[in-house]
Scaffold this active site. Structure first.
Site, PDB file in Angstrom:
ATOM      1  N   GLY A  32      18.093 -44.013   1.593  1.00 53.46           N
ATOM      2  CA  GLY A  32      18.510 -42.624   1.623  1.00 53.46           C
ATOM      3  C   GLY A  32      19.381 -42.114   0.503  1.00 53.46           C
ATOM      4  O   GLY A  32      19.594 -40.899   0.389  1.00 53.46           O
ATOM      5  N   CYS A  91      -7.505 -25.794  -7.006  1.00 48.43           N
ATOM      6  CA  CYS A  91      -7.962 -24.491  -6.517  1.00 48.43           C
ATOM      7  C   CYS A  91      -7.044 -23.996  -5.419  1.00 48.43           C
ATOM      8  O   CYS A  91      -7.442 -23.919  -4.251  1.00 48.43           O
ATOM      9  CB  CYS A  91      -9.384 -24.621  -6.006  1.00 48.43           C
ATOM     10  SG  CYS A  91     -10.478 -25.245  -7.269  1.00 48.43           S
ATOM     11  N   TYR A 141       7.785 -41.225  -4.735  1.00 45.67           N
ATOM     12  CA  TYR A 141       7.043 -40.334  -3.832  1.00 45.67           C
ATOM     13  C   TYR A 141       6.120 -39.351  -4.564  1.00 45.67           C
ATOM     14  O   TYR A 141       5.840 -38.270  -4.057  1.00 45.67           O
ATOM     15  CB  TYR A 141       8.008 -39.581  -2.899  1.00 45.67           C
ATOM     16  CG  TYR A 141       8.871 -40.495  -2.059  1.00 45.67           C
ATOM     17  CD1 TYR A 141       8.302 -41.276  -1.053  1.00 45.67           C
ATOM     18  CD2 TYR A 141      10.237 -40.603  -2.276  1.00 45.67           C
ATOM     19  CE1 TYR A 141       9.086 -42.133  -0.288  1.00 45.67           C
ATOM     20  CE2 TYR A 141      11.026 -41.461  -1.511  1.00 45.67           C
ATOM     21  CZ  TYR A 141      10.439 -42.210  -0.515  1.00 45.67           C
ATOM     22  OH  TYR A 141      11.215 -43.063   0.237  1.00 45.67           O
TER      23      TYR A 141
HETATM   24  N1  LLP Z   1      13.719 -47.085   5.086  1.00 44.39           N
HETATM   25  C1  LLP Z   1      12.979 -46.338   5.936  1.00 44.39           C
HETATM   26  C2  LLP Z   1      12.760 -46.807   7.302  1.00 44.39           C
HETATM   27  C3  LLP Z   1      12.433 -45.118   5.500  1.00 44.39           C
HETATM   28  O1  LLP Z   1      11.717 -44.395   6.342  1.00 44.39           O
HETATM   29  C4  LLP Z   1      12.648 -44.698   4.174  1.00 44.39           C
HETATM   30  C5  LLP Z   1      12.084 -43.444   3.689  1.00 44.39           C
HETATM   31  C6  LLP Z   1      13.405 -45.520   3.320  1.00 44.39           C
HETATM   32  C7  LLP Z   1      13.935 -46.698   3.813  1.00 44.39           C
HETATM   33  C8  LLP Z   1      13.681 -45.164   1.888  1.00 44.39           C
HETATM   34  O2  LLP Z   1      14.434 -44.006   1.750  1.00 44.39           O
HETATM   35  P1  LLP Z   1      14.900 -43.496   0.283  1.00 44.39           P
HETATM   36  O3  LLP Z   1      15.913 -44.491  -0.236  1.00 44.39           O
HETATM   37  O4  LLP Z   1      13.693 -43.444  -0.575  1.00 44.39           O
HETATM   38  O5  LLP Z   1      15.483 -42.169   0.541  1.00 44.39           O
HETATM   39  N2  LLP Z   1       8.302 -38.229   0.954  1.00 44.39           N
HETATM   40  C9  LLP Z   1       9.698 -37.804   0.970  1.00 44.39           C
HETATM   41  C10 LLP Z   1      10.621 -38.942   1.321  1.00 44.39           C
HETATM   42  C11 LLP Z   1      10.308 -39.573   2.650  1.00 44.39           C
HETATM   43  C12 LLP Z   1      11.201 -40.743   2.946  1.00 44.39           C
HETATM   44  C13 LLP Z   1      10.656 -41.521   4.085  1.00 44.39           C
HETATM   45  N3  LLP Z   1      11.394 -42.669   4.432  1.00 44.39           N
HETATM   46  C14 LLP Z   1      10.031 -37.230  -0.397  1.00 44.39           C
HETATM   47  O6  LLP Z   1       9.163 -37.181  -1.257  1.00 44.39           O
HETATM   48  O7  LLP Z   1      11.148 -36.768  -0.616  1.00 44.39           O
END
Ligand code: LLP
Length: 454
Positions: free
Chosen positions: A270, A383, A412
């Protein structure tokens, strides 16, 4: 959960910035030479011409540095912390191998991601398996592969896993995913009493406690600990601190009620990153202190043994390591309204702008030392009117044929890419020490036709 838009943006005017001012959002090896953008010792303009566009480019040095920072600043505070890269942010065989080489673990959230990890040779005990609806087939694959930990997300899954493991006479380590009722916002957190989430077990109505008790009792399952994930693109570290308070209190309750000590606490991912120049994310060093020291302090407060820990960064490992290169194909001025600059990609390689109203910094790689003296909207080739890559981007003077670079696209983007309009997906190039190589080749029409029957 969905990423949130980054910090509020000031009104967009030409900001006269050059690539040198954009270093906070670019890979750590970015530099300007001969008026061009270079990354990893490679000239981005030459690369675009040789490898073709659209193209994802990732800087290996930045990826490794970020992984090393996490290892350094978590294990600085506690000896037993797993740094688990969240594969959903960006996954390829080359990425899996880097994760393994840096001594880190890998979070997979589907059978497909597990297949990548296996092919790349990631040691299976270093795999954490996620997902709120793992299929029986996926659970079987995990058991057969001998994955380290499965993060259990529902009662049905737990029962299914227990039966499958018992059938095979194996015991699978599991973490129970708990919804702590703390939801992170970019700059703060909110307590969500309702715990309305498709993920995990909430503490209301005792669901999380029931899940723990069931995991302790069931055969084939070894209750190893708890998992939580409070959101993504989080700037305020106190969101993590608050969630840690809540979950350690729950660990104390578990001990009191069942006598069982939690061996591991996984606090998810996160940590936010800088997409735009006003963004000021927290450092990995500060994150390590708040999370790891925070858990230690809360455990001492409750008289608990400090557990092993895991953190699951995705975005903060790869986002700023990556850029996307496009070629400008047309420029459409709508007098008094705006000017669209159309590139040879779009929502198929970066859905985040249309999906989350995400904002990116952009520059012209072949005019990197020139000031961004105009504001243009970078549109894709799909499109759909919503197919925008960057809304109102300060940019250098743009001409057809320029190489346009969108920054901080390492997370992402490729992982959420599609073949909309039967667009072939861009390849991924890794750059390092003046060399470049495709780690994922550009798709071909044959790839698109591969699964067609008849
Ligand atoms: N652990 C779990 C269980 C997760 O669901 C996620 C992300 C992470 C770790 C990693 O989180 P990060 O460090 O990347 O914030 N598609 C969205 C982001 C979705 C995140 C989903 N889960 C975007 O493009 O912003």
């Amino acid at each position: 959960m969905a990423g949130r838009p980054s910090a509020p943006r000031p009104p967009v005017t030409p900001d006269l910035k050059t690539a040198a001012d954009l270093m906070p959002v670019l890979p750590m090896t970015a530099e300007v030479k001969d008026g061009r953008l270079w990354i990893g010792g490679v000239d981005m303009v030459e690369l675009a011409h040789e490898a073709g566009t659209a193209l994802y480019v990732m800087d290996e040095a930045t990826i490794r540095h970020q992984l090393q920072e996490y290892v350094r600043w978590t294990t600085y505070h506690w000896r037993d912390v797993d740094v688990v890269f969240a594969g959903k942010a960006f996954m390829s065989l080359a990425m899996c191998r880097i994760v393994a080489e840096e001594g880190c673990c890998l979070d997979v959230s589907s059978g497909g991601e597990l297949a990548f990890a296996r092919r790349a040779g990631v040691p299976m005990e270093r795999i954490y398996v996620h997902g709120n609806n793992k299929t029986p087939l996926e659970l079987t694959e995990c058991l057969d592969a001998g994955v380290g930990r499965i993060v259990v997300d529902s009662f049905e899954e737990m029962d299914r896993l227990s039966a499958l493991a018992a059938e095979r006479s194996v015991t699978q380590k599991v973490l129970i995913r708990v919804t702590p009722g703390v939801e992170a916002d970019t700059h703060d957190f909110i307590m969500t009493g309702a715990e309305d989430s498709k993920f995990g077990f909430g503490r209301n109505q005792g669901l999380a406690m029931q899940a723990v008790e069931r995991a302790i009792a069931l055969p084939g399952i070894d209750f190893d600990g708890l998992h939580m994930h409070i959101g993504s693109q989080i700037f305020a570290l106190r969101s993590f601190a608050k969630a840690i308070e809540v979950i350690v209190e729950f660990i104390a309750e578990i001990k009191e009620r069942t006598g069982v000590e939690v061996h591991m606490l996984d606090t998810g991912g996160g940590l936010g990153i800088a997409y735009g120049l006003p963004d000021e994310p927290s450092t990995i060093k500060d994150y390590g202190k708040v999370v790891v020291d925070g858990i230690k302090e809360e455990c001492v407060k409750h008289g608990l043994t400090v557990p092993a820990m895991a953190v699951e960064p995705g975005r903060s490992i790869v986002a700023n390591a990556g850029v996307t290169l496009y070629t400008v194909g047309s420029i459409k001025e709508i007098p008094g309204i705006r000017t669209y600059v159309a590139v040879d990609g779009g929502m198929s390689d970066n859905i985040r702008t249309s999906l989350y109203d995400a904002h990116y910094e952009a520059l012209i790689a072949n005019k990197a030392d020139q000031p961004r003296e105009m504001v243009r909207t970078v549109a894709g080739k799909h499109c759909e009117s919503g197919d925008i890559v960057v809304n109102d981007a300060p940019l250098q003077r743009v001409d057809v044929g320029d190489v346009l670079c969108v920054c901080a696209t390492g997370a992402y983007c490729q992982s959420m890419s599609s073949n909309y309009n039967k667009q072939v997906r861009p390849g991924v190039v890794f750059v390092r020490d003046g060399e470049w190589r495709f780690v994922v080749r550009r798709e071909t029409y044959e790839d698109l036709l591969h699964n067609e029957v008849g």
